[in-house]
Design an enzyme around this catalytic site. Structure first.
Site, PDB file in Angstrom:
ATOM      1  N   ASP A  12      56.196  34.465  11.740  1.00  0.00           N
ATOM      2  CA  ASP A  12      56.420  35.640  10.879  1.00  0.00           C
ATOM      3  C   ASP A  12      55.580  35.465   9.604  1.00  0.00           C
ATOM      4  OD1 ASP A  12      59.437  37.390   9.819  1.00  0.00           O
ATOM      5  OD2 ASP A  12      57.379  37.616   9.170  1.00  0.00           O
ATOM      6  N   ASP A 110      53.994  42.057  11.923  1.00  0.00           N
ATOM      7  CA  ASP A 110      53.618  40.729  11.422  1.00  0.00           C
ATOM      8  C   ASP A 110      54.371  39.580  12.085  1.00  0.00           C
ATOM      9  OD1 ASP A 110      56.152  40.932  10.212  1.00  0.00           O
ATOM     10  OD2 ASP A 110      55.481  39.838   8.442  1.00  0.00           O
ATOM     11  N   GLU A 111      54.932  39.829  13.270  1.00  0.00           N
ATOM     12  CA  GLU A 111      55.694  38.778  13.942  1.00  0.00           C
ATOM     13  C   GLU A 111      55.316  38.671  15.409  1.00  0.00           C
ATOM     14  OE1 GLU A 111      59.966  39.393  13.711  1.00  0.00           O
ATOM     15  OE2 GLU A 111      59.604  40.780  12.067  1.00  0.00           O
TER      16      GLU A 111
HETATM   17  P1  TTP Z   1      59.027  41.549   7.183  1.00  0.00           P
HETATM   18  O1  TTP Z   1      58.447  40.429   7.984  1.00  0.00           O
HETATM   19  O2  TTP Z   1      60.464  41.880   7.369  1.00  0.00           O
HETATM   20  O3  TTP Z   1      58.844  41.247   5.625  1.00  0.00           O
HETATM   21  P2  TTP Z   1      57.671  40.544   4.848  1.00  0.00           P
HETATM   22  O4  TTP Z   1      56.625  40.009   5.775  1.00  0.00           O
HETATM   23  O5  TTP Z   1      57.171  41.492   3.809  1.00  0.00           O
HETATM   24  O6  TTP Z   1      58.400  39.387   4.091  1.00  0.00           O
HETATM   25  P3  TTP Z   1      58.944  37.995   4.675  1.00  0.00           P
HETATM   26  O7  TTP Z   1      58.145  36.936   3.959  1.00  0.00           O
HETATM   27  O8  TTP Z   1      60.385  37.975   4.320  1.00  0.00           O
HETATM   28  O9  TTP Z   1      58.693  37.992   6.168  1.00  0.00           O
HETATM   29  O10 TTP Z   1      58.210  42.869   7.418  1.00  0.00           O
HETATM   30  C1  TTP Z   1      56.807  42.877   7.655  1.00  0.00           C
HETATM   31  C2  TTP Z   1      56.169  44.050   6.968  1.00  0.00           C
HETATM   32  O11 TTP Z   1      56.753  45.269   7.430  1.00  0.00           O
HETATM   33  C3  TTP Z   1      56.350  44.063   5.472  1.00  0.00           C
HETATM   34  O12 TTP Z   1      55.332  43.327   4.791  1.00  0.00           O
HETATM   35  C4  TTP Z   1      56.343  45.510   5.125  1.00  0.00           C
HETATM   36  C5  TTP Z   1      56.860  46.210   6.371  1.00  0.00           C
HETATM   37  N1  TTP Z   1      58.254  46.653   6.150  1.00  0.00           N
HETATM   38  C6  TTP Z   1      58.473  47.958   5.717  1.00  0.00           C
HETATM   39  O13 TTP Z   1      57.523  48.740   5.558  1.00  0.00           O
HETATM   40  N2  TTP Z   1      59.772  48.361   5.489  1.00  0.00           N
HETATM   41  C7  TTP Z   1      60.845  47.525   5.654  1.00  0.00           C
HETATM   42  O14 TTP Z   1      62.006  47.930   5.418  1.00  0.00           O
HETATM   43  C8  TTP Z   1      60.598  46.171   6.102  1.00  0.00           C
HETATM   44  C9  TTP Z   1      61.750  45.215   6.286  1.00  0.00           C
HETATM   45  C10 TTP Z   1      59.288  45.801   6.328  1.00  0.00           C
HETATM   46 MG    MG Z   2      57.126  38.840   7.480  1.00  0.00          MG
END
Ligand code: TTP
Ligand code: MG
Length: 357
Positions: A12, A110-111
């Site tokens: 992730d 992103d995962e």
């Molecule tokens: P995530 O992997 O949930 O968040 P992140 O990568 O920003 O942070 P983390 O370090 O905790 O993993 O989500 C991936 C991307 O998806 C995030 O950068 C932006 C988008 N996203 C949204 O647009 N709306 C949302 O509610 C969420 C949770 C994510």
């Molecule tokens: Mg993320």
């Protein structure tokens, strides 16, 4: 499965959208950065897509109204969502990850889950492999990610979230229940806010509470989901990492500044588009089988013509030669052309291709 214990990775990216923005604009680093709707000095109506870890210290989080983020942290750098850019970076990252896995499953932008069972012997080797992956993403993309390693997807996913950012968490099969027990039930896949509330009402807060709860009562309360919850709480998940073929095709189009019947120029343009498509395909470690060209005439009449090759290839020459062949019929008509496009599809990952040879 040959009885060998599965080893699954969940990767992730850290604060993905803002990390990509910071990479483009290093001067933002160290400041709180928020990507989302325009805050309009507190009057904006949209939400926060994500924010970096500096902004999280102020209580800002994904999904929060942007007006609330403004209240919590007016001094942050606010940026609009540049989804095309994040998708491009995502494709490159998935290309890197894909080559490390026997089976690969993208999960959101992103995962991804990677089944690496045949690539490593035991958890120590898995950890070395995970470091290698993190290093390659950092070197090639300048971004950090967090990796969770576990005996199944459920545990791997929870593990990747355990130490963030830039984390690496390994959970051995024998430690699964101990690892899960203190965590909130919400961490389990499929447990949303509503289920969380219902569980709370019967005194279940942590995954450990859930694991120790009488399974028959859970089934009475939640039906089939009760049984499922019980399995999840014990860290049991038999679902496979599934190749979804997330990316079905890669293409490039161009509209000419002026409609043209200069066919030399059209062919040159197609060659250039093929190069761009080919660059994307290589980055993702794909081989392709089908090539399609698109032609739009000055009156907007649009045609596509495709060909599936008798072989799988990753070579630019094959792409350019096929595109030339396909476009000939359209050029013969002597009509002015407005737009041309090149698309490749029918992908096989280059790794798999190498193994097949
Ligand atoms: P995530 O992997 O949930 O968040 P992140 O990568 O920003 O942070 P983390 O370090 O905790 O993993 O989500 C991936 C991307 O998806 C995030 O950068 C932006 C988008 N996203 C949204 O647009 N709306 C949302 O509610 C969420 C949770 C994510
Ligand atoms: Mg993320």
């Amino acid at each position: 499965m040959n009885g060998k214990k599965r080893i699954i990775f969940h990767v992730d990216m850290d604060h993905f959208f803002t990390a990509v923005e910071e990479r483009q604009r290093p001067e933002f680093k160290g400041n709180p950065v928020i990507v989302g709707a325009d805050p309009k000095e507190g009057k904006g109506r949209g939400v926060v897509s994500t924010c970096n870890y500096e902004a999280r210290k102020f209580g800002v989080e994904s999904g929060m109204p942007i007006s609330r983020a403004w209240k919590l942290c007016p001094e942050a750098v606010y940026l609009p969502v540049n989804y095309e850019l994040y998708k491009k970076v995502s494709r490159e990252i998935m290309g890197i990850l894909r080559k490390y896995a026997d089976k690969f499953e993208q999960w959101g932008i992103d995962e991804a889950f990677l089944d690496v069972t045949s690539r490593v012997n035991g958890c120590e080797e898995a950890e070395v492999l995970a470091h290698q992956i993190k290093m390659e993403i950092l070197e090639k993309e300048g971004l950090t990610c967090s990796v969770g390693i576990g005996p199944n997807k459920l545990v791997a996913k929870i593990a990747s979230d355990f130490q963030k950012p830039d984390g690496l968490t390994v959970v051995k099969e024998e430690d699964v229940e101990k690892f899960l027990a203190p965590l909130r039930v919400r961490k389990l896949l499929w447990v949303g806010r509503k289920t969380e509330q219902k569980l709370k009402r019967i005194g279940i807060n942590t995954i450990g509470d859930l694991a120790n709860y009488d399974p028959t009562v859970l089934t009475e309360n939640f039906g089939v989901m009760g049984t499922q919850l019980c399995l999840l709480a014990h860290g049991i998940d038999r679902s496979e990492v599934e190749e979804r073929g997330e990316v079905k095709s890669i293409s490039r189009d161009i509209t000419f500044e002026e409609d043209t019947d200069d066919f030399e120029f059209v062919l040159k343009t197609l060659d250039r588009l093929s190069e761009e498509v080919h660059k994307d395909v290589s980055k993702q470690n794909f081989c392709f089988k089908t090539v399609t060209v698109k032609v739009r005439y000055e009156n907007f009449e649009t045609h596509t013509h495709g060909k599936t090759l008798p072989f799988v290839t990753d070579r630019l020459q094959d792409l350019q030669k096929t595109v030339k062949e396909l476009v000939q019929d359209y050029l013969r008509l002597n009509r002015k052309i407005r737009l041309v496009g090149v698309r490749v599809s029918n992908f096989v990952s280059a790794e798999k291709q190498k193994r097949l040879i």
